[in-house]
Design an enzyme around this catalytic site. Sequence first.
Site, PDB file in Angstrom:
ATOM      1  N   ASN A 229       0.849  -1.196   0.000  1.00  0.00           N
ATOM      2  CA  ASN A 229       0.000   0.000   0.000  1.00  0.00           C
ATOM      3  C   ASN A 229       0.881   1.242   0.000  1.00  0.00           C
ATOM      4  OD1 ASN A 229       0.537   0.793   2.865  1.00  0.00           O
ATOM      5  ND2 ASN A 229      -0.342  -1.232   3.200  1.00  0.00           N
ATOM      6  N   ILE A 330      -3.223  -7.253  14.341  1.00  0.00           N
ATOM      7  CA  ILE A 330      -2.195  -7.159  15.396  1.00  0.00           C
ATOM      8  C   ILE A 330      -2.658  -6.223  16.507  1.00  0.00           C
ATOM      9  CG2 ILE A 330       0.240  -6.629  15.840  1.00  0.00           C
ATOM     10  CD1 ILE A 330       0.658  -6.935  12.754  1.00  0.00           C
ATOM     11  N   PHE A 349      -4.294   3.549  14.749  1.00  0.00           N
ATOM     12  CA  PHE A 349      -4.497   4.544  13.695  1.00  0.00           C
ATOM     13  C   PHE A 349      -5.650   4.108  12.808  1.00  0.00           C
ATOM     14  CE2 PHE A 349      -1.092   7.757  13.451  1.00  0.00           C
ATOM     15  CZ  PHE A 349      -0.432   7.415  14.620  1.00  0.00           C
ATOM     16  N   LYS A 367     -11.624  -2.079  18.285  1.00  0.00           N
ATOM     17  CA  LYS A 367     -10.236  -2.502  18.506  1.00  0.00           C
ATOM     18  C   LYS A 367      -9.872  -2.506  19.991  1.00  0.00           C
ATOM     19  CE  LYS A 367      -8.605  -2.062  14.043  1.00  0.00           C
ATOM     20  NZ  LYS A 367      -7.653  -2.848  13.272  1.00  0.00           N
TER      21      LYS A 367
HETATM   22  O1  C5P Z   1      -8.876  -2.033  10.724  1.00  0.00           O
HETATM   23  P1  C5P Z   1      -7.925  -1.029  10.174  1.00  0.00           P
HETATM   24  O2  C5P Z   1      -6.885  -1.622   9.266  1.00  0.00           O
HETATM   25  O3  C5P Z   1      -8.539   0.170   9.574  1.00  0.00           O
HETATM   26  O4  C5P Z   1      -7.181  -0.484  11.484  1.00  0.00           O
HETATM   27  C1  C5P Z   1      -6.062   0.304  11.444  1.00  0.00           C
HETATM   28  C2  C5P Z   1      -5.269   0.111  12.713  1.00  0.00           C
HETATM   29  O5  C5P Z   1      -5.133  -1.277  12.986  1.00  0.00           O
HETATM   30  C3  C5P Z   1      -3.844   0.617  12.598  1.00  0.00           C
HETATM   31  O6  C5P Z   1      -3.438   1.021  13.892  1.00  0.00           O
HETATM   32  C4  C5P Z   1      -3.088  -0.624  12.129  1.00  0.00           C
HETATM   33  O7  C5P Z   1      -1.711  -0.546  12.496  1.00  0.00           O
HETATM   34  C5  C5P Z   1      -3.802  -1.726  12.862  1.00  0.00           C
HETATM   35  N1  C5P Z   1      -3.875  -3.004  12.141  1.00  0.00           N
HETATM   36  C6  C5P Z   1      -3.241  -4.107  12.649  1.00  0.00           C
HETATM   37  N2  C5P Z   1      -3.328  -5.314  12.021  1.00  0.00           N
HETATM   38  C7  C5P Z   1      -4.058  -5.455  10.891  1.00  0.00           C
HETATM   39  C8  C5P Z   1      -4.729  -4.338  10.360  1.00  0.00           C
HETATM   40  C9  C5P Z   1      -4.617  -3.120  11.001  1.00  0.00           C
HETATM   41  O8  C5P Z   1      -2.570  -3.993  13.683  1.00  0.00           O
HETATM   42  N3  C5P Z   1      -4.113  -6.619  10.298  1.00  0.00           N
END
Ligand code: C5P
Length: 430
Positions: A229, A330, A349, A367
């Site tokens: 991305n 994560i 974020f 979250k």
């Molecule tokens: O759900 P979304 O991707 O929009 O959420 C963004 C947040 O979740 C960010 O803090 C990103 O670092 C974290 N994230 C994560 N693991 C993922 C997807 C997003 O830790 N697989």
Amino acid sequence: MRDDQTGPARDREGRAAREERGRPPRRIVVVSGGGIAAYKIPDLVRKLVRAGHSVRCALTPAAASFVSPLALQTVSGEPVRQSLLDPGEEGQIGHIDLADWAELVIVAPATANLLARMAHGLADDLVTTVLLATRAPVLVAPAMNLNMWDHPATRQNLDILRSRGVHMVGPDSGELACGWEGAGRMSEPAAIAEVAESVLCPDTLAGERVLITAGGTREALDPVRALTNRSSGKMGYALAAEAARRGAEVVLVSAPTNLPIPVGVRRVDVESALEMRSAVLDEIDACGIAICCAAVADFRPAEAASRKIKKEDLEPDAGLRLELVRNPDILAEIAAPGGERARRVVVGFAAESHDVIGASERKLARKGCDLLVANDISRRDAGFETDTNAVILLEPGAGPEELPLLPKGEVAARILDRVDKIRGERSSRS
Ligand code: C5P
């Protein structure tokens, strides 16, 4: 600060941004010894002035052979001092006034001779007199020939200075002006300016270990291709630099970026979401703060081909169907309630293109983090790849706080100010 601004407007803006953040501009004296690296000092002074500080310069007689006092006067906007015994200079700013005025003294370049004179408390010229008279913290940036750097006399002088609390930056290794190769190059002005900020910055995160994730993960399709991305990693790296400045031990789990490792930060390099997860789980137990700034891919190819996928191996004109599977979340995993979790502050974020506040509030609840930093990615001047960002801070049970468009370094400072506040409230409750 905007990049299209020059001159006093830009300096004033640096000053205003500092004041707004409760971190006022500081008074810095830069003293230079007689080494070839002195030619870089106007650049250092310019960087400090751009960051909003007031700077005055003083030179040893030898330094004035390597850098022009007029150049330093021009970039600092202040008279440059060179002699202890010049009635004109003393009449303008006395040497004790200069020592008292300083909130930080930077010695750059710090030659072997100057370090020796500092270590032994000599005050035989203007520079050493200021160094002996000042009560301000002192930061030295050594620069010398490799054998002088390795000499036991220099080593002992450095030990003496360190034991007195003198801060050091560098030297770097590389090609030296004398033709030798090795340790002895003065650190670059940007690194000296960065360490100066840490010396001046209150150590609100001293003794704390902070985990930060940054960059966009790369999900392999085959040995050549990957799904990724547009995240540049700039926001996560700015957070890592700011946390280090505030005295934290910082581990930065980073997906591939083109960014240099911030001063004082330990970086763990990863590529995919699965690698990022395992690096985060290895580090998280020791960390009191976790900031998940990485753009983690939500999906990865179900299988990464071990050999390059070749169009010749497919039917002519046939497309390629990819099967994607979900990556683990994560942030949600480390924010899940539990024993250790109760004492950790977790920041997430969100990148949203519409209904930014509504979508972010739902994400905060889903979250389970303590703070969510929402980016409106529909703006061209904020979010991915830019040097500025406009974010909204959301905390459970509090109204959203919309920050103005700011450089990512300033945004990082605001986020860490909020983390400080959350930690303060938590410790006053317990
Ligand atoms: O759900 P979304 O991707 O929009 O959420 C963004 C947040 O979740 C960010 O803090 C990103 O670092 C974290 N994230 C994560 N693991 C993922 C997807 C997003 O830790 N697989």
